[in-house]
Design an enzyme around this catalytic site. Structure first.
Site, mmCIF file in Angstrom:
data_model
loop_
_atom_site.group_PDB
_atom_site.id
_atom_site.type_symbol
_atom_site.label_atom_id
_atom_site.label_comp_id
_atom_site.label_asym_id
_atom_site.label_seq_id
_atom_site.Cartn_x
_atom_site.Cartn_y
_atom_site.Cartn_z
ATOM 1 N N LYS A 1 -8.008 13.933 4.978
ATOM 2 C CA LYS A 1 -7.163 12.739 4.963
ATOM 3 C C LYS A 1 -6.166 12.871 6.096
ATOM 4 O O LYS A 1 -6.031 13.933 6.691
ATOM 5 C CB LYS A 1 -6.443 12.576 3.624
ATOM 6 C CG LYS A 1 -5.831 13.867 3.076
ATOM 7 C CD LYS A 1 -5.291 13.700 1.654
ATOM 8 C CE LYS A 1 -6.298 13.922 0.561
ATOM 9 N NZ LYS A 1 -6.564 12.781 -0.269
ATOM 10 N N ARG A 2 -5.442 11.775 6.386
ATOM 11 C CA ARG A 2 -4.389 11.884 7.394
ATOM 12 C C ARG A 2 -3.443 13.028 7.030
ATOM 13 O O ARG A 2 -3.167 13.273 5.855
ATOM 14 C CB ARG A 2 -3.615 10.566 7.473
ATOM 15 C CG ARG A 2 -4.353 9.465 8.186
ATOM 16 C CD ARG A 2 -4.652 9.813 9.628
ATOM 17 N NE ARG A 2 -3.451 9.821 10.432
ATOM 18 C CZ ARG A 2 -3.133 8.907 11.336
ATOM 19 N NH1 ARG A 2 -3.957 7.906 11.584
ATOM 20 N NH2 ARG A 2 -2.017 8.982 12.024
ATOM 21 N N LYS B 1 1.179 14.247 1.468
ATOM 22 C CA LYS B 1 -0.170 14.579 1.000
ATOM 23 C C LYS B 1 -0.329 16.088 0.778
ATOM 24 O O LYS B 1 -1.309 16.540 0.206
ATOM 25 C CB LYS B 1 -1.217 14.081 1.986
ATOM 26 C CG LYS B 1 -1.288 12.549 2.076
ATOM 27 C CD LYS B 1 -2.312 12.110 3.117
ATOM 28 C CE LYS B 1 -2.324 10.613 3.373
ATOM 29 N NZ LYS B 1 -3.058 9.849 2.353
ATOM 30 N N HIS C 1 0.806 -1.234 0.000
ATOM 31 C CA HIS C 1 0.000 0.000 0.000
ATOM 32 C C HIS C 1 0.831 1.272 0.000
ATOM 33 O O HIS C 1 0.267 2.357 0.145
ATOM 34 C CB HIS C 1 -0.929 0.042 1.210
ATOM 35 C CG HIS C 1 -1.997 -0.993 1.194
ATOM 36 N ND1 HIS C 1 -3.258 -0.762 0.688
ATOM 37 C CD2 HIS C 1 -1.994 -2.275 1.604
ATOM 38 C CE1 HIS C 1 -3.982 -1.859 0.808
ATOM 39 N NE2 HIS C 1 -3.244 -2.804 1.362
ATOM 40 N N THR D 1 -8.431 6.770 -1.815
ATOM 41 C CA THR D 1 -9.783 6.232 -2.035
ATOM 42 C C THR D 1 -10.840 7.311 -1.795
ATOM 43 O O THR D 1 -11.947 7.201 -2.304
ATOM 44 C CB THR D 1 -10.063 5.022 -1.125
ATOM 45 O OG1 THR D 1 -9.543 5.293 0.178
ATOM 46 C CG2 THR D 1 -9.418 3.765 -1.674
ATOM 47 N N LYS E 1 -14.598 8.610 -3.606
ATOM 48 C CA LYS E 1 -15.846 8.931 -2.889
ATOM 49 C C LYS E 1 -16.389 10.295 -3.310
ATOM 50 O O LYS E 1 -17.590 10.456 -3.528
ATOM 51 C CB LYS E 1 -15.598 8.879 -1.373
ATOM 52 C CG LYS E 1 -15.254 7.472 -0.894
ATOM 53 C CD LYS E 1 -14.634 7.432 0.506
ATOM 54 C CE LYS E 1 -13.997 6.058 0.738
ATOM 55 N NZ LYS E 1 -13.101 6.017 1.908
#
Ligand code: 26W
Length: 872
Positions: A599-600, A605, A404, A710, A714
């Site tokens: 998100k985290r 990110k 992952h 992911t 959504k």
């Protein structure tokens, strides 16, 4: 505390032994004529009483009130919403249990090959609403509880999230279980029953993240069934002796008991209700005999605490590899109990162990369960008397490994001395695997020492470390990444040598998916209804065949449909604004573009890029004349996400966001054009409110760093457009929905390495390289948002090596934000894009993903539950 001292077991070789025999899973006896014998009593009386749970409204109210009276010991006058939630949950659970039982009996009868998903994280969120949807009982319960004086929405809102996960990897596991049951696959999950899930995030007035425990089991959990009769003993520490025949004897040390808790996983519109088995650790005896015998009383008592500690808390780490003895113990405890349980179930069929791969496939969700590989070797060699080669051939046909992440800091490594201390026999086995493996590599590439060093399962150094990704790759039948680009990166970077050695066919891709039940129907009921009405097919059809959404494409040209579509987005924004008002007391304007990044928190990110972009917008607005500002479309920016408790830089980013928010939300020059919110304590349930309200969402990782993502799926499924880098699943989303409906920016993956090299060897001052960014950073450093010096370490990450390439991507990011603004001006076109986006998201259903695993990896098939036979 009492204890029985079992002197007989002292010094004996030990295995993960069953404590008590279970009665589950046995089949009826069949006589010579093929007739089944009912095990006890009058079959007709049994079967009449077993007919299941009635589903009409009067039966629902009856069952609800029964639980109020007999399970909760309450009555109408002392029943609050929480009590009503518990009664509703227990009543719905009755249905699940009936289906669960039939599903398990069905599997026992048909004996299909089964797959097991081993994941240290399952981010389930709430269950009641999902169970009602999957059982098709939502309307019956809505009416039923209404008659009893409750609102179903208020009841649903009382449920606490089951948050046994950090982020994407854990939520993916939850979506896959939903899809496994919905596609009628014999798929079980195995995990840990943490007493405390992911921490609760609080934000101090200064903007600091504080962590509080999440005692999610406090009010009891109606969704689990304790299986006190399903227990295994798991050993740690002790000594391992090698015998001449290659076998080992592992004895002494500490033993703890794993107790099973079963969570029912209903399928959508199917009877199939699979199982998620979570293990709880308990001390074997009140205290540890070995310490006691050694005269260490405190140590003996303490060990009861250490046994409990194994499943006490989910590690709140994400993408950071770290060495902690307790985490290693969690991993072994869970894999040993799960394997013992899987093997016990397999053995009940009376088949020889060499047929294990014909009946069992085990998916390793990242490297966390990789100890299952040496553990199965240990069982086969030490307990089942297999020779090495035969054991290895069984093992390498049972396991499948999903990677992952390719971020080096997230690749698990365990210090050799730690494994030697905690799992001495497993270390021997790992060394043997490594020896045979490297011998084979040596035969193919003679005298290539560097290659051997690169591929070894053991990394040299002080201390030596076991590379878990190498062990997982070597011990598995297939290795996959989670999006096309990511799988390519796995093959060309971290596992390149393994592809060269073993051939590329072992390495493949399964692009992630999400369950449309939770991520469209449940979180966005109005949109779901509009889709059903428009497609003119039952929702039970399109929610299981998401490609049907393509039928919406022509309606993008229908003005009346666009109006309905836009009105739903608007009401979802109002629902979010209402949430912010009631939880934070803040008023959000809803006539603005909603821009969301959830998100985290992580440097890769790039939430920092986003907040610096917000500051850039703020400074631009400040410099505008009132006339110029009139043309600006208002924007509300939302952030949510947790930072690992020890991740200092990520926490500073939160602090900056919070302080920028308090400045700009109160600045009379700008507050009508730009608002900013950091919503604390991000969770699955909060995502369900945020996602349907978004116009645009940000997925802006440095190219090549986000394996898939992911939440991007959504948002798009709910008609939100995507602003992102050419990374992870963004790429495949754009392929499906059309590049004209996605706002891409930034450098591409092949450029990243070279840019990083330039940063180090040919640095250009930021003012020269990216004046826009330099100006923003200057303002932060000058204290425009308070605490000037506090942000220095964060700003330095950009000023110095800028590993995540903010300075390279900033200008194109700002340009892309401008394109979003421009596109949003034309609302008609924007809504068309939104409709076409949703319409083309069929590929990203987790049903598609799980069927890919089932067909191309596990070789398992759907095994539908048949209606129970009538009494004869
Ligand atoms: C050892 C600490 C640790 C814990 C968890 C390291 C790494 C992890 C996970 C592998 C992190 C994770 O959640 N990865 C995410 O997996 C999602 C599901 O495949 C992807 O969509 C995300 O891109 C990926 O970051």
């Amino acid at each position: 505390m009492t204890s029985t001292i079992d002197t007989k077991s002292i010094g004996k070789p030990q295995r993960a032994r069953r404590h008590v025999r279970t009665l589950t899973g046995y089949l009826p006896e069949v006589d010579a004529t093929g007739k089944e014998h009912w095990p006890r009593g009058d079959e007709k009386v049994w079967k009449e009483a077993l007919r299941g749970v009635d589903k009409d409204v009067p039966s629902v109210t009856k069952s609800f009130v029964n639980h109020v009276q007999t399970s909760l010991a309450r009555q109408a006058y002392n029943l609050d919403d929480l009590g009503a939630y518990q009664a509703a949950a227990l009543s719905v659970r009755d249905n699940l249990i009936v289906n669960w039982n039939e599903t398990q009996l069905n599997y026992t009868r048909k004996n299909p090959k089964r797959a097991y998903y081993l994941s240290l994280e399952f981010l389930m969120g709430r269950t009641l609403d999902n169970a009602l949807l999957n059982l098709g009982l939502k309307e019956e319960y809505r009416d039923g509880v209404k008659k009893l004086g409750f609102s179903i929405e208020d009841i649903l809102d009382k449920e606490r999230d089951a948050a046994l996960g950090n982020g994407g990897l854990g939520r993916l596991a939850a979506c896959y279980l939903d899809s496994g049951s919905s596609t009628e696959l014999p798929l079980w999950g195995y995990g840990l029953r943490y007493k405390y899930g992911i921490f609760q995030q609080l934000i101090s007035p200064e903007g600091n993240q504080l962590e509080a425990p999440d005692p999610w089991l406090e009010n009891q959990n109606p969704w689990e069934l304790p299986r006190l009769d399903v227990t295994y003993e798991v050993r740690f520490y002790g000594q391992s002796e090698r015998l001449a025949n290659g076998r080992g004897i592992w004895q002494g040390g500490q033993e703890v008991v794993a107790v099973a808790y079963d969570v029912m996983i209903p399928g959508y519109g199917t009877k199939t209700t699979n199982n998620l088995r979570l293990w709880e650790s308990r001390p074997k005896r009140g205290f540890d005999l070995n310490s006691f015998n050694a005269g260490n009383y405190e140590g003996a008592v303490e060990s009861s605490n250490t046994a409990d500690a194994i499943t006490s808390v989910l590690y709140p780490n994400d993408h950071t590899s770290f060495g902690k003895e307790l985490r290693l113990k969690q991993q072994y405890f869970w894999t040993a109990a799960s394997l013992a349980d899987i093997i016990r179930r397999f053995k009940q069929q009376g088949k020889p162990m060499n047929q294990l791969p014909d009946y069992v496939a085990i998916q390793l969700n990242d490297t966390h369960p990789t100890l299952a590989i040496p553990e199965l070797m240990r069982i086969l060699i030490d307990e089942e008397d297999f020779g090495w080669d035969q054991a290895w051939s069984i093992v390498t046909n049972v396991f499948f490994y999903t990677n992952h992440t390719v971020l080096p800091e997230a690749l698990e490594k365990w210090p050799v001395p730690l494994i030697e201390h905690v799992l001495p026999r497993h270390l021997q086995i790992i060394y043997d695997i490594n020896l045979f493996f490297l011998q084979a590599v040596e035969r193919k590439y003679p005298n290539d020492r560097e290659r051997l060093a690169r591929m070894s399962l053991i990394e040299e150094g002080f201390p030596k470390q076991v590379r878990m990704a190498h062990l997982a790759a070597v011990g598995s039948r297939k290795v996959n990444g989670v999006a096309e680009l990511h799988s390519d990166l796995v093959k060309t970077t971290i596992l390149k040598d393994f592809v060269d050695f073993e051939g590329v066919s072992k390495f493949s891709n399964v692009t992630n998916g999400i369950t449309p039940r939770r991520w469209l129907d449940q979180c966005n009921p109005e949109l779901s209804d509009l889709i059903t009405k428009t497609l003119k097919v039952e929702k039970t059809v399109w929610l299981k065949d998401l490609a049907k959404l393509k039928g919406l494409i022509p309606f993008a040209e229908d003005a009346a449909f666009r109006k309905e579509w836009a009105a739903i987005k608007q009401r979802n924004k109002e629902r979010l604004a209402h949430y912010v008002q009631t939880t934070l007391g803040l008023t959000v304007r809803t006539d603005a573009m909603f821009d969301v990044q959830i998100k985290r928190l992580h440097e890769y990110k790039r939430q920092t890029l986003n907040i610096l972009g917000v500051i850039h917008r703020y400074l631009t607005l400040k410099a505008m004349t009132p006339e110029e500002k009139k043309k600006v479309n208002p924007r509300v920016v939302f952030f949510a996400g947790k930072a690992a408790p020890a991740y200092y830089i990520a926490k500073l980013t939160i602090r900056l966001i919070v302080n920028v928010a308090s400045k700009i939300n109160t600045d009379p020059d700008t507050k009508d054009y730009l608002q900013l919110y950091f919503l604390p304590d991000y969770s699955v349930s909060l995502a369900e409110v945020l996602i349907p309200a978004s116009d645009i969402s940000q997925h802006i990782s440095t190219a090549g760093t986000e394996a898939s993502g992911t939440s991007n799926m959504k948002f798009c499924l709910n008609g939100g457009l995507l602003l992102g880098t050419v990374d992870g699943a963004n790429i495949e989303i754009a392929e499906e929905v059309g590049e004209s409906n996605v706002f891409f920016f930034g450098h591409l993956t092949p450029a990243v390495e070279d840019l990083r090299y330039q940063h180090i060897y040919h640095p250009v001052p930021l003012e020269e390289k990216c004046p826009g960014l330099a100006r923003v950073i200057e303002q932060v450093a000058a204290g425009l948002f308070g605490d000037a010096e506090i942000y220095e370490p964060l700003l330095n990450t950009i000023r110095q090596t800028d590993y995540y390439l903010l300075s390279d991507d900033f200008d194109s990011y700002i340009a892309a934000l401008g394109m979003v603004d421009e596109a949003y001006q034309d609302q008609d076109e924007w809504v068309k894009k939104s409709i076409k986006t949703t319409a083309n998201m069929g590929k990203f259903s987790s049903d598609r993903a799980i069927l890919e695993y089932a067909e191309s990896f596990w070789n398992i098939e759907p095994s539908p539950v048949e209606a129970p036979k009538k009494a004869t």
